[in-house]
Design an enzyme around this catalytic site. Structure first.
Site, PDB file in Angstrom:
ATOM      1  N   ASP A 115      21.179 -11.799   4.184  1.00 31.86           N
ATOM      2  CA  ASP A 115      22.411 -11.847   4.950  1.00 31.86           C
ATOM      3  C   ASP A 115      23.503 -11.075   4.193  1.00 31.86           C
ATOM      4  O   ASP A 115      23.197 -10.251   3.347  1.00 31.86           O
ATOM      5  CB  ASP A 115      22.805 -13.306   5.189  1.00 31.86           C
ATOM      6  CG  ASP A 115      22.759 -14.089   3.888  1.00 31.86           C
ATOM      7  OD1 ASP A 115      22.706 -13.444   2.808  1.00 31.86           O
ATOM      8  OD2 ASP A 115      22.776 -15.329   3.935  1.00 31.86           O
ATOM      9  N   HIS A 460      12.705 -11.174   5.816  1.00 32.43           N
ATOM     10  CA  HIS A 460      13.900 -11.735   6.460  1.00 32.43           C
ATOM     11  C   HIS A 460      15.111 -11.060   5.823  1.00 32.43           C
ATOM     12  O   HIS A 460      15.649 -11.517   4.822  1.00 32.43           O
ATOM     13  CB  HIS A 460      13.905 -13.247   6.244  1.00 32.43           C
ATOM     14  CG  HIS A 460      15.090 -13.943   6.819  1.00 32.43           C
ATOM     15  ND1 HIS A 460      15.022 -14.715   7.945  1.00 32.43           N
ATOM     16  CD2 HIS A 460      16.379 -14.001   6.416  1.00 32.43           C
ATOM     17  CE1 HIS A 460      16.216 -15.216   8.209  1.00 32.43           C
ATOM     18  NE2 HIS A 460      17.059 -14.792   7.293  1.00 32.43           N
ATOM     19  N   ASP A 500       4.005 -13.609   7.137  1.00 29.39           N
ATOM     20  CA  ASP A 500       4.733 -12.348   7.350  1.00 29.39           C
ATOM     21  C   ASP A 500       5.582 -12.349   8.619  1.00 29.39           C
ATOM     22  O   ASP A 500       5.506 -11.428   9.440  1.00 29.39           O
ATOM     23  CB  ASP A 500       3.755 -11.163   7.349  1.00 29.39           C
ATOM     24  CG  ASP A 500       4.472  -9.834   7.081  1.00 29.39           C
ATOM     25  OD1 ASP A 500       5.630  -9.880   6.614  1.00 29.39           O
ATOM     26  OD2 ASP A 500       3.881  -8.776   7.334  1.00 29.39           O
ATOM     27  N   GLU A 509      12.133 -14.375   3.160  1.00 28.96           N
ATOM     28  CA  GLU A 509      13.455 -13.861   2.777  1.00 28.96           C
ATOM     29  C   GLU A 509      13.379 -13.159   1.423  1.00 28.96           C
ATOM     30  O   GLU A 509      12.498 -13.424   0.599  1.00 28.96           O
ATOM     31  CB  GLU A 509      14.521 -14.967   2.724  1.00 28.96           C
ATOM     32  CG  GLU A 509      15.916 -14.352   2.521  1.00 28.96           C
ATOM     33  CD  GLU A 509      17.073 -15.218   2.991  1.00 28.96           C
ATOM     34  OE1 GLU A 509      16.894 -16.430   3.114  1.00 28.96           O
ATOM     35  OE2 GLU A 509      18.157 -14.647   3.233  1.00 28.96           O
TER      36      GLU A 509
END
Ligand SMILES: *[C@@H]1O[C@H](CO)[C@@H](O)[C@H](O)[C@H]1NC(C)=O
Ligand SMILES: *[C@@H]1O[C@H](CO)[C@@H](O)[C@H](O)[C@H]1NC(C)=O
Length: 604
Positions: A115, A460, A500, A509
């Protein structure tokens, strides 16, 4: 490690495969080192083992370039070895107003994970971890022609950390807000606002965050001073190309101020007491380990015994327990006896000059009790059936990181062990963990994106995925837009299964701190294994396939036959409710009773 997440993914779109050659120190932005195609690591490769390890080192550093926030080009004059611009063609300048509302320039630094938050506490741990690795195994970066890129990686973090430390007792600990960031899934051009900046200061202190930042600056200062630490028994040294005394002094100035802030500001405590915004993201479980960690790095960087004495006193009075702990951004404890051992071997004068026994024998015993326990599978240190070191309660959040950090400490300690046999047993164990992560596992998957055709393709990572539909993280797009080369992912579940999927943030992540230990391990392996290439070079291109069933972790509630009976589930639910309610009462009493429900130190 990261508890608050947004997703991202990547399919292997091979970058223009113009080259499979190795890194070179270059001085123009058109000829900088780029990751080779993953096919360069297949069994028919003509690259030597050292070249393969060099590529791994290069990719692991390249990942940090992809995580850059702010202006992607290096600041003029900050890369003394050569000038390199942005190496990641698909990244854009972003978050160019960070700190403006608070009246401070916080542009730059690194996005923490998949993020767009910038989180100081884990970042400082990463900078210290990588600096320590380069202090001990720095010649590997020279052999890999990666010293320039190591320098850029460290400076991009350290130069931001300097901005985040605008006065002696002020440190910004987070930029961006979890709840805002967590609801965003998209590229770097349209980051959600606001991006508030949160600080600790004398009114709202945070012993652990200040101490960890001090340790980052002190360890990096030691590295840039280019002082060999242990010439014997390891015979490795920092990369000479990194030496820069004026930078080392600048870093040391920040380290001193932050140590004084950490050790002096009262009451001592964890930083989320002052900054509730970090709760649920990187809340810390204690501050003592971080302050000892900082004290030992300060002792090394300054050669001043008072720091050593403070560290020893606090270590002894805090009942820190290396044997049952994992090593990570929140828990520096297992590293402390290793640093004490390094000091006993390399700088015993820090202790003896003030009448303290440097206690090589005693520290070795602490280290060896810890490592023998891991090797023998005692206590919390279990192995999955596929061979991954797995700590129940820690490894569930991201399985590779505890194992990699343990392996890193073991390989560093092995040459200092009390007997050759012990050193060999630690090396063998650590090598097993490296091999597992690099593909010797039931999935035949090397858990580094873009490293090999069997590597994860769907990390991720909002940036690499290229999608903007938060409700369709796995399918929109089906193939991730960009390859996040060199990114270590969370890891398989405890049954060694890896699915995956971008939405499974536990497994897929990526994060700054996931890469750090493997970088040091790859550097150490390059020196130690001139004739043995990374395990993935033995894997056929189609060795990985998605396992049957579905994931069983925090992101995907387990749904498997043969599970617990209904009665057992109800019994567990009752216990959980009681514990949660009881804990809530205790926390409520503590928070509102002792601290009057005061708000944290956002902004000025
Ligand atoms: C040392 O680092 C400073 C600060 O970043 C930089 O200005 C200087 O150019 C560097 N010196 C050398 C010789 O690399
Ligand atoms: C960077 O900008 C380009 C458009 O100029 C866009 O296609 C790309 O997806 C952006 N990168 C990221 C990571 O958002």
């Amino acid at each position: 490690m990261l508890l608050l997440l947004s997703p991202l993914c990547t399919f292997l779109l091979l970058l223009p495969s113009s080259t499979t050659t190795l890194a070179q120190n270059t001085t123009t932005s058109s000829s900088f080192w780029s990751p080779p195609p993953s096919s360069a690591s297949l069994p028919n490769s003509t690259l030597s083992p050292t070249e393969q390890w060099s590529n791994l080192v290069g990719n692991l550093i390249w990942f940090y370039d992809a995580q850059r926030s702010g202006k992607l080009d290096d600041e003029p004059g900050t890369t003394p070895v050569g000038v390199v611009g942005n190496r990641v063609a698909w990244r854009n300048d972003s978050a160019l107003e960070d700190g403006r509302e608070e009246g401070v320039d916080l542009v730059g630094g690194y996005y923490d994970a998949g993020d767009y938050l910038k989180c100081t506490y884990p970042l400082t741990f990463v900078l210290a971890s990588i600096s320590w690795g380069a202090i001990d195994f720095g010649t590997a970066y020279e052999k890999a022609n990666q010293t320039l890129y190591l320098d850029r990686m460290l400076r991009y973090g350290l130069d931001w950390l300097i901005k985040a430390h605008p006065s002696a007792s002020t440190l910004f600990v987070q930029v961006g807000e979890g709840s805002v960031d967590n609801n965003y899934w998209g590229g770097d051009l349209t980051l959600p606002l606001p991006r508030p900046a949160y600080q600790i200061n004398l009114t709202f202190p945070g012993t652990d965050a200040a101490a960890s930042a001090s340790a980052a600056f002190a360890s990096a200062s030691f590295l840039y001073s280019s002082t060999p630490l242990l010439t014997s028994p390891t015979a490795y040294s920092p990369p000479q190309g990194l030496a820069n005394q004026s930078y080392a002094q600048t870093l040391l100035g920040h380290a001193r101020e932050l140590y004084a802030f950490a050790a002096g500001a009262e009451p001592k405590g964890v930083y989320q007491k002052s900054v509730p915004a970090v709760k649920g993201i990187y809340a810390s479980s204690g501050w003592e380990d971080a302050l000892v960690w900082a004290g030992l790095w300060m002792a090394l960087a300054t050669n001043e015994s008072s720091y050593y004495s403070d560290a020893l006193t606090l270590y002894s009075s805090s009942n820190l327990s290396p044997t049952s702990s994992v090593f990570n951004w929140d828990s520096m404890t297992p590293a402390l006896p290793i640093l004490f051992t390094q000091i006993a071997l390399a700088r015993p004068g820090l202790a003896t000059s003030i009448g303290i026994d440097a206690n090589l024998t005693g520290w070795r015993t602490v280290c060896e009790t810890m490592f023998d326990g891991i090797v023998e599978g005692k206590g919390r240190a279990k192995k999955t059936s596929g061979g991954l070191l797995y700590y129940e309660g820690d490894s569930d959040a991201a399985s590779l990181n505890p194992a990699l950090n343990a392996a890193m400490l073991m390989l560093r300690y092995a040459p200092m062990a009390s007997s050759t046999a012990k050193g060999e047993s630690y090396t063998t164990y650590a090598q097993g963990q490296i091999d597992y992560v690099l593909g010797n596992n039931p999935m035949s998957a090397p858990y580094v994106v873009g490293q090999n055709p069997n590597s994860p393709k769907n990390p991720h990572s909002a940036m690499a995925a290229g999608g903007s539909n938060i409700g369709a993280i796995d399918t929109d797009p089906v193939v991730s837009a960009y390859v996040l080369y060199g990114a270590v992912i969370g890891g398989p579940d405890k049954k060694d299964r890896f699915f995956d999927r971008r939405s499974d943030y536990v497994e897929t992540e990526i994060a700054l701190d996931y890469n750090a230990p493997l970088l040091t391990l790859a550097a150490q392996s390059l020196l130690r294994l001139p004739n043995t290439a990374p395990f993935y070079t033995t894997l056929a291109a189609d060795a990985y396939s998605v396992p049957p069933g579905s994931p069983c972790d925090e992101a995907y509630p387990c749904n498997e036959s043969g599970g617990l009976s209904e009665a057992a589930k109800i019994a567990i639910a009752v216990v959980v409710v009681v514990v949660v309610l009881g804990g809530g009462l205790v926390v409520g009493w503590w928070w509102f009773g002792w601290f009057g429900g005061r708000k944290g130190g956002k902004g000025r």
